[in-house]
Design an enzyme around this catalytic site. Sequence first.
Site, PDB file in Angstrom:
ATOM      1  N   ASP A 180      -2.552   9.283  -0.210  1.00 22.74           N
ATOM      2  CA  ASP A 180      -3.978   9.588  -0.109  1.00 22.74           C
ATOM      3  C   ASP A 180      -4.212  11.050   0.244  1.00 22.74           C
ATOM      4  OD1 ASP A 180      -4.805   6.984  -0.646  1.00 22.74           O
ATOM      5  OD2 ASP A 180      -4.633   6.382   1.460  1.00 22.74           O
ATOM      6  N   TYR A 236       7.991   5.501   5.503  1.00 21.13           N
ATOM      7  CA  TYR A 236       6.923   6.407   5.920  1.00 21.13           C
ATOM      8  C   TYR A 236       7.123   6.787   7.379  1.00 21.13           C
ATOM      9  CZ  TYR A 236       3.858   5.844   1.825  1.00 21.13           C
ATOM     10  OH  TYR A 236       3.320   5.873   0.566  1.00 21.13           O
TER      11      TYR A 236
END
Length: 271
Positions: A56, A120
């Site tokens: 994003d 992540y």
Amino acid sequence: MNGESKRIVLGVQYDGTPWQGWQTQLNGLTVQDRLEFALSKFTLQTVSTVCAGRTDAGVHGLEQVVHFDTTLERDMSSWVRGVNTFLPPSIAVRWATEVAHNPDEQDNFHARFSARSRMYQYVLYNNPVRSPLLEGKAGWVFRKLDVERMRTAAQHLLGEHDFSTFRSVQCQAKSPVKSMYSIKIEQRGDLIMFTLHANAFLHHMVRNIVGSLIYVGNGAQQPDWLKELLDGRDRKFAAPTFMPDGLYLAKIDYDPKWQLPQLEVQNFLWS
């Protein structure tokens, strides 16, 4: 010189701060748009890329993996140096390699579908006063967080679960069921690092999990609250989506048969 079509794989690193995410948009202000522009300038061909995981706006990539097809004959070092010539300082190709590719076969390398797992990292600055030097690079929480409480809470998320509670309403994944292999929470001074390893992630999943763990860390909720959230499968009961600033796509794992470069990639805030 041009020849038969071949599949090239790139390891791409980027600072997501100035970009509107990875995926191409009409305004062209995305990492994918800028990378494809650089590839097209270098190859003098139209190049379409496929990535391992779409990030994003504001989210960073320590090692995004990308593939594309081309007929251009170049050695791998030329791909790195040549494409980087056309990239801005916030994006860089770190490595390039060619993988076996037969358009008539189904078992070809694919940056997204060949990935076995993703990792992540979220870097959090936990201090009463924000740091301008970490702006865009780390999330910030001014209330003191209890790392042990967050570690206890995170254990409820391990294994295969329906993670509907932690997916965004815009998530397009076919199934909310994912396998969380590990969640590691470390602290160095005022920095806290969350490292999440799963087969795949839902849209906003990491930021929603981190936001809920923060509620446990600051004492607003008990560690067992994470299990209640998971079992409830209702997004509205979890914490708000946390800021994107400290989120990094850290590592994509593939079968060794593809022989992709194995570089040591470290978060610069943690090295």
